[in-house]
Design an enzyme around this catalytic site. Structure first.
Site, PDB file in Angstrom:
ATOM      1  N   GLU A  50      33.244  12.834 -19.182  1.00 57.10           N
ATOM      2  CA  GLU A  50      33.446  13.616 -19.836  1.00 57.10           C
ATOM      3  C   GLU A  50      31.791  14.271 -19.999  1.00 57.10           C
ATOM      4  OE1 GLU A  50      36.020  11.818 -23.462  1.00 57.10           O
ATOM      5  OE2 GLU A  50      33.990  12.424 -24.405  1.00 57.10           O
ATOM      6  N   ASP A  61      27.394  14.770 -32.931  1.00 56.92           N
ATOM      7  CA  ASP A  61      26.250  14.049 -32.412  1.00 56.92           C
ATOM      8  C   ASP A  61      25.779  12.761 -33.830  1.00 56.92           C
ATOM      9  OD1 ASP A  61      27.595  13.708 -30.172  1.00 56.92           O
ATOM     10  OD2 ASP A  61      27.183  16.179 -29.792  1.00 56.92           O
ATOM     11  N   TYR A 175      42.395  12.473 -28.210  1.00 52.25           N
ATOM     12  CA  TYR A 175      40.777  12.280 -27.684  1.00 52.25           C
ATOM     13  C   TYR A 175      41.131  11.310 -29.611  1.00 52.25           C
ATOM     14  CZ  TYR A 175      35.893  10.787 -28.027  1.00 52.25           C
ATOM     15  OH  TYR A 175      34.720   9.862 -27.452  1.00 52.25           O
TER      16      TYR A 175
END
Lengths: 269, 381
Positions: A50, A61, A175
């Protein structure tokens, strides 16, 4: 023709193990270093990269990957440079590459332009963390027209209706966000993953890879028994932050890869 | 984004519930101090010698700005949803103070994310939030201002969504926030419309409001959108220059983009990285603008202009000395635009949203008006 991502999941199924997916931020610590880091990870048994395109507001994040994005941006990394990095990786490797980023840099570059240029650079798919499935149609159309996979995130909080949309718009794999929250290492695994896998399996036959909070070989081993792929990000970015040698990166990758066989024994490399 | 779905369902249910609406109306009246006056600024009007200027006095509300309107609406919603922990971001600190206030009122835990640079600029508000029992978390990422505080609050929210309500402070973020916060703020324009019709027997010609995220502006504009004769003017922060990074004028320097879950005009570089912004006023210092403003602008229903740091300061001094009202620096941008265009608009009626009072900006006024802040012993009379 299947994409590299689709072929990978076929292959690991035959090898009776989960795929090992590593996240790194392209250009961290410099655009020149990234292909070397990818090569080291691949030697350590990583199956899919990725490749993060750094964004100035990485809201999905945690602190480790935020700092990685900071370093990459300071090194002058942008979409164009990331495409160059991908081409460089392709000179020596057939490892599947999934672009992993946020919507704004992609919109600014242009959806169709990115789809075409990414395909030409040897990239296999794309994941945008902040694009909701409700708004995904144009993007998915552009990526698929160029032959790229589109991967979407499913979270423990996702409703069944959303899981169906995620399944509809994803190709390559889905995912799974193993816990609510942002990326980052955690001391323990969340118990939210098993029910999420069950609910997602009910709506799709695509491979399921789990990430967010998986940072040790033990975590990877547990997740590999439930999912078709295991994503490790922050733990690797933290090593890159420490400027470890390529052989140390390779060894760390290897320690994780060793835990991914469904039978619990070392997978053949 | 499932949390947004949950929020939208809860909000639609609350909005349709007369009991919720009655409780909100009661708090707005007896706790916050609504309706606010529509004040005819006679001396300012006469000094400028043109348009007749009315001020919508949101600065007189409890906590000193319009932010209390959407804070009360959202805290009642959070309580209905069973959330025990409230988080918020703040730029100038006004939204943080209003959030800390309503959390104290309902006995709920309050965590406010604030850019470290904004904490420095707005120390008084940091203290006020703490006095009210909130914890203020400094955000060290990025430019350490509002956008970074929003990012950090969003990270907290997605992590703790089961227990936590994110009390967003402007018409920003993913749907339903821009719609919901607009709904809570539209009372400003509803009151202003009724009052001006009563006082003048006609609609105003121009509405003016500063635009950061744009909550006070959309609050004033919304009830007038259907009145095509009423000009809607939003005033952005022109900062200290036209170069990217020196201002927060999204409609002049920005391009379409997506930030924090909404699509709008965004200040960004050619790679799509969000640009740094500057304004003397922390509340206007943000790289994007509420999506409904982008919509109003694209269909040319509203126009957007900007006032510089210096214009805003001068406008604040003028308002203080003609009307005895010290405005928040944010609101001073709207005053500046009124001052600029009023002399040529004889016979016209303006309503300017005085969205906040200037107490919180005392330190910045002192820094920027040093001639008024000389050592008392050295002043020669």
């Amino acid at each position: 023709m299947p994409t590299r991502i689709q072929s990978l999941f076929e292959r690991v199924k035959n090898e009776r193990r989960a795929a090992f997916i590593a996240y790194i931020t392209a250009g961290d610590p410099s655009p020149e270093r990234t292909p070397e880091i990818v090569a080291a990870l691949e030697r350590g048994g990583v199956d899919l990269i990725e490749l993060g395109v750094p964004f100035s507001e990485p809201i999905a994040d945690g602190p480790v990957i935020q700092r990685g994005a900071d370093r990459a941006l300071r090194a002058g990394t942008n979409v164009k440079k990331v495409l160059g990095i991908a081409r460089k990786i392709r000179e020596h490797s057939e490892i599947p590459i999934l672009l992993f980023t946020y919507l704004n840099p992609v919109l600014r570059y242009g959806l169709e332009r990115l789809a075409a240029d990414a395909k030409a650079a040897g990239i296999d798919g794309c994941l945008l963390t902040d694009l909701s499935v409700e708004e995904a149609e144009t993007y998915v159309g552009a990526m698929r027209a160029a032959g790229l996979d589109t991967v979407f995130l499913a979270a423990p909080t996702s409703t069944d209706r959303r899981l169906e949309l995620v399944a509809k718009y994803s190709t390559g794999f889905v995912y799974l966000v193993s816990r609510t929250g942002v990326t980052g290492e955690r001391a323990s695994l969340s118990d939210a993953l098993a029910p999420l896998i069950q609910r997602t399996r009910a709506v799709t036959s695509l491979p399921l890879a789990a990430g967010f909070g998986i940072s040790t070989p033990e975590h990877a081993g547990i997740v590999a028994k439930m999912a078709d792929g295991v994503v490790v990000g922050s733990a690797i970015v933290r090593l890159i932050e420490k400027n470890v040698s390529d052989s140390e990166l390779e060894a760390f990758a290897h320690s994780l890869r060793n835990k991914l066989a469904w039978s619990g024994v070392s997978a053949p490399l | 984004m499932a949390p947004l779905e949950e929020l939208e369902q809860a909000y639609r249910a609350a909005a349709a519930d007369p009991q919720y609406q009655a409780e909100l109306a009661d708090l707005l009246e007896h706790y916050a101090g609504r309706p606010t006056p529509l004040y005819y600024a006679k001396r300012l009007t006469e000094t400028l010698g043109g348009a007749k200027i009315y001020l919508k006095r949101e600065d007189l509300l409890h906590t000193g700005a319009h932010k209390i309107n959407h804070c009360l609406g959202q805290i009642l919603l959070a309580r209905r949803m069973g959330k025990k922990r409230i988080i918020a971001e703040t730029g100038a600190g006004q939204h943080g103070v209003a959030t800390a206030t309503v959390c104290a009122l309902f006995g709920l835990e309050c965590v406010v994310y604030m850019g470290a640079e904004d904490m420095r600029r707005q120390r008084l508000n940091v203290f006020r939030m703490r006095l009210l029992g909130a914890s203020v978390v400094p955000v060290m990422a990025g430019s350490r201002t509002l956008k970074d505080a929003i990012s950090e609050a969003m990270r907290d929210w997605v992590t703790n969504v089961e227990t936590t309500y994110y009390l967003l402070g402007s018409v920003l973020g993913g749907h339903p926030y821009p719609m919901m916060i607009r709904d809570f703020q539209r009372v400003i324009g509803v009151e202003a419309r009724t009052e001006i019709l009563k006082r003048e027997g006609r609609l105003p010609d121009v509405l003016l409001a500063c635009v950061g995220g744009g909550s006070n502006a959309i609050g004033l504009f919304h009830a007038f959108i259907g009145d095509e004769s009423v000009k809607l003017v939003g005033v952005e922060a022109g900062g200290r220059g036209a170069k990217l990074g020196e201002h927060a004028a999204r409609f002049q320097g920005g391009a379409p983009g997506v930030l924090h879950g909404s699509q709008s005009y965004v200040l960004q570089d050619s790679d799509g990285q969000i640009a740094l912004t500057h304004s003397i006023s922390a509340g206007l210092d943000y790289a994007s603008v509420g999506p409904e403003h982008a919509w109003l602008r694209d269909r040319r229903r509203a126009e957007y202009t900007s006032a510089s740091d210096a214009d805003a300061l001068a406008a604040a001094v003028k308002l203080a000395r003609t009307e005895g009202i010290i405005p928040a620096l944010e609101s001073a941008h709207a005053i500046a635009e009124a001052i600029r265009r009023a002399p040529a608009d004889n016979g016209k009626i303006y309503i300017v949203n005085l969205s906040g009072r200037g107490d919180k900006d005392t330190d910045i006024y002192r820094e920027n008006l040093p001639e008024l802040d000389a050592d008392p012993n050295s002043i020669s009379v």
